[in-house]
Write a protein that holds these residues in place. Structure first.
Motif, PDB file in Angstrom:
ATOM      1  N   GLN A  41       0.827  -1.207   0.000  1.00  0.00           N
ATOM      2  CA  GLN A  41       0.000   0.000   0.000  1.00  0.00           C
ATOM      3  C   GLN A  41       0.866   1.264   0.000  1.00  0.00           C
ATOM      4  N   ASN A  42       1.915   1.282   0.797  1.00  0.00           N
ATOM      5  CA  ASN A  42       2.820   2.431   0.820  1.00  0.00           C
ATOM      6  C   ASN A  42       3.501   2.612  -0.533  1.00  0.00           C
ATOM      7  N   GLY A  43       3.839   1.496  -1.180  1.00  0.00           N
ATOM      8  CA  GLY A  43       4.450   1.552  -2.503  1.00  0.00           C
ATOM      9  C   GLY A  43       3.519   2.145  -3.545  1.00  0.00           C
ATOM     10  N   ARG A  44       2.228   1.814  -3.460  1.00  0.00           N
ATOM     11  CA  ARG A  44       1.241   2.381  -4.391  1.00  0.00           C
ATOM     12  C   ARG A  44       1.156   3.899  -4.237  1.00  0.00           C
ATOM     13  N   ILE A  45       1.069   4.352  -2.995  1.00  0.00           N
ATOM     14  CA  ILE A  45       0.977   5.798  -2.748  1.00  0.00           C
ATOM     15  C   ILE A  45       2.225   6.505  -3.256  1.00  0.00           C
ATOM     16  N   THR A  46       3.383   5.919  -2.995  1.00  0.00           N
ATOM     17  CA  THR A  46       4.628   6.513  -3.467  1.00  0.00           C
ATOM     18  C   THR A  46       4.677   6.555  -4.988  1.00  0.00           C
ATOM     19  N   ASN A 163      -2.460  21.884  -2.322  1.00  0.00           N
ATOM     20  CA  ASN A 163      -1.967  20.533  -2.098  1.00  0.00           C
ATOM     21  C   ASN A 163      -2.789  19.523  -2.862  1.00  0.00           C
ATOM     22  N   PHE A 164      -2.128  18.533  -3.401  1.00  0.00           N
ATOM     23  CA  PHE A 164      -2.783  17.322  -3.866  1.00  0.00           C
ATOM     24  C   PHE A 164      -2.570  16.303  -2.763  1.00  0.00           C
ATOM     25  N   SER A 165      -3.630  15.714  -2.280  1.00  0.00           N
ATOM     26  CA  SER A 165      -3.536  14.678  -1.249  1.00  0.00           C
ATOM     27  C   SER A 165      -3.708  13.322  -1.909  1.00  0.00           C
ATOM     28  N   ILE A 166      -2.790  12.419  -1.632  1.00  0.00           N
ATOM     29  CA  ILE A 166      -2.835  11.077  -2.189  1.00  0.00           C
ATOM     30  C   ILE A 166      -2.924  10.113  -1.013  1.00  0.00           C
ATOM     31  N   CYS A 167      -3.991   9.336  -0.968  1.00  0.00           N
ATOM     32  CA  CYS A 167      -4.155   8.386   0.127  1.00  0.00           C
ATOM     33  C   CYS A 167      -4.859   7.140  -0.383  1.00  0.00           C
ATOM     34  N   ASP A 168      -4.992   6.159   0.493  1.00  0.00           N
ATOM     35  CA  ASP A 168      -5.643   4.919   0.102  1.00  0.00           C
ATOM     36  C   ASP A 168      -6.820   4.626   1.026  1.00  0.00           C
ATOM     37  N   ASP A 169      -7.260   3.379   1.058  1.00  0.00           N
ATOM     38  CA  ASP A 169      -8.481   3.022   1.784  1.00  0.00           C
ATOM     39  C   ASP A 169      -8.235   2.587   3.227  1.00  0.00           C
ATOM     40  N   ARG A 170      -7.067   2.862   3.765  1.00  0.00           N
ATOM     41  CA  ARG A 170      -6.809   2.502   5.159  1.00  0.00           C
ATOM     42  C   ARG A 170      -7.650   3.370   6.088  1.00  0.00           C
ATOM     43  N   PRO A 171      -7.798   2.966   7.338  1.00  0.00           N
ATOM     44  CA  PRO A 171      -8.639   3.715   8.274  1.00  0.00           C
ATOM     45  C   PRO A 171      -8.233   5.187   8.365  1.00  0.00           C
ATOM     46  N   ILE A 172      -9.204   6.019   8.672  1.00  0.00           N
ATOM     47  CA  ILE A 172      -8.981   7.460   8.715  1.00  0.00           C
ATOM     48  C   ILE A 172      -8.023   7.855   9.843  1.00  0.00           C
ATOM     49  N   SER A 173      -8.035   7.122  10.929  1.00  0.00           N
ATOM     50  CA  SER A 173      -7.156   7.484  12.043  1.00  0.00           C
ATOM     51  C   SER A 173      -5.696   7.379  11.614  1.00  0.00           C
ATOM     52  N   ASN A 174      -4.829   8.039  12.340  1.00  0.00           N
ATOM     53  CA  ASN A 174      -3.412   8.036  11.990  1.00  0.00           C
ATOM     54  C   ASN A 174      -2.719   6.714  12.288  1.00  0.00           C
ATOM     55  N   VAL A 175      -3.305   5.886  13.138  1.00  0.00           N
ATOM     56  CA  VAL A 175      -2.698   4.615  13.485  1.00  0.00           C
ATOM     57  C   VAL A 175      -3.726   3.515  13.261  1.00  0.00           C
ATOM     58  N   ASP A 176      -3.338   2.451  12.548  1.00  0.00           N
ATOM     59  CA  ASP A 176      -4.271   1.363  12.295  1.00  0.00           C
ATOM     60  C   ASP A 176      -4.243   0.351  13.441  1.00  0.00           C
ATOM     61  N   ALA A 177      -4.979  -0.744  13.304  1.00  0.00           N
ATOM     62  CA  ALA A 177      -5.130  -1.726  14.369  1.00  0.00           C
ATOM     63  C   ALA A 177      -3.807  -2.380  14.776  1.00  0.00           C
ATOM     64  N   GLN A 178      -2.856  -2.464  13.858  1.00  0.00           N
ATOM     65  CA  GLN A 178      -1.569  -3.064  14.173  1.00  0.00           C
ATOM     66  C   GLN A 178      -0.567  -2.058  14.732  1.00  0.00           C
ATOM     67  N   GLY A 179      -0.978  -0.804  14.887  1.00  0.00           N
ATOM     68  CA  GLY A 179      -0.085   0.206  15.417  1.00  0.00           C
ATOM     69  C   GLY A 179       0.762   0.894  14.363  1.00  0.00           C
TER      70      GLY A 179
END
Length: 189
Positions: A41-46, A163-179
């Motif tokens: 996912q990070n690779g896609r955004i990059t 700004n152009f914001s590029i993001c994906d479908d991960r949760p809106i919060s800054n930290v996901d369930a795995q930290g």
């Protein structure tokens, strides 16, 4: 004559050793698969961020080099011979960069002053996975980034910044369930 039948030791794994190996492999996979998903996912955004920056830089350089206006705009049909700008504002479907000799941000014209397609990016490979949006009203107004002959982002005499914001479908919060910290990217015009 007497023949001896020597006993040969059998080599291999016992059932216990095999079960321990399978259990360790399962634990390593359970740890590694979520990390691999984050990595992808990070690779896609990059990748999308780099493609957008590339399109903007090519358009800016061409504007300076040819002493003309260039445009970067979203397109829904990047895979056709002559793509056109889309009015919907969905940059993640793809974008095009082109020289725009008459300043209308439409690919047209006849030689020698024909508009030239500089960069095409088709976002269909990331359909539904990546979102690209901008927050500048001068970009949103006609859904383009225009560079003047000096390489400045201007639209009808009004500077374009934002700004152009590029993001994906991960949760809106800054930290996901795995930290893990949520990955997003911004391109500043």
């Amino acid at each position: 004559m007497l023949m001896k039948n020597p006993m040969h030791k059998q080599n291999g794994f016992t059932l216990t050793e095999l079960m321990i190996t399978v259990a360790i492999a399962a634990i390593l996979l359970a740890i590694g698969v979520p990390s691999m998903r984050e990595f992808i996912q990070n690779g896609r955004i990059t990748a999308v961020t780099n493609e957008l920056v590339s399109a903007l830089m090519v358009a800016r350089s061409e504007a300076i080099r040819k002493n003309t206006t260039t445009c970067v705009c979203p397109t829904a049909n990047a895979n056709v011979v002559t793509p056109v700008c889309a009015a919907n504002g969905n940059w993640e479907t793809g974008w095009i960069a082109f020289s725009d000799f008459n300043g209308d941000c439409v690919i047209n014209g006849a030689a020698p002053a024909a508009d030239v397609l500089l960069n095409v990016w088709d976002g269909s490979q990331y359909a539904g996975q990546i979102t690209v949006r901008n927050d500048d009203p001068t970009i949103t107004l006609d859904n383009t980034v225009r560079f003047n002959s000096r390489g400045e982002p201007f639209n009808n005499g009004v500077p374009q910044t934002g700004n152009f914001s590029i993001c994906d479908d991960r949760p809106i919060s800054n930290v996901d369930a795995q930290g893990n910290v949520r990955m997003a990217s911004a391109v500043i015009v």
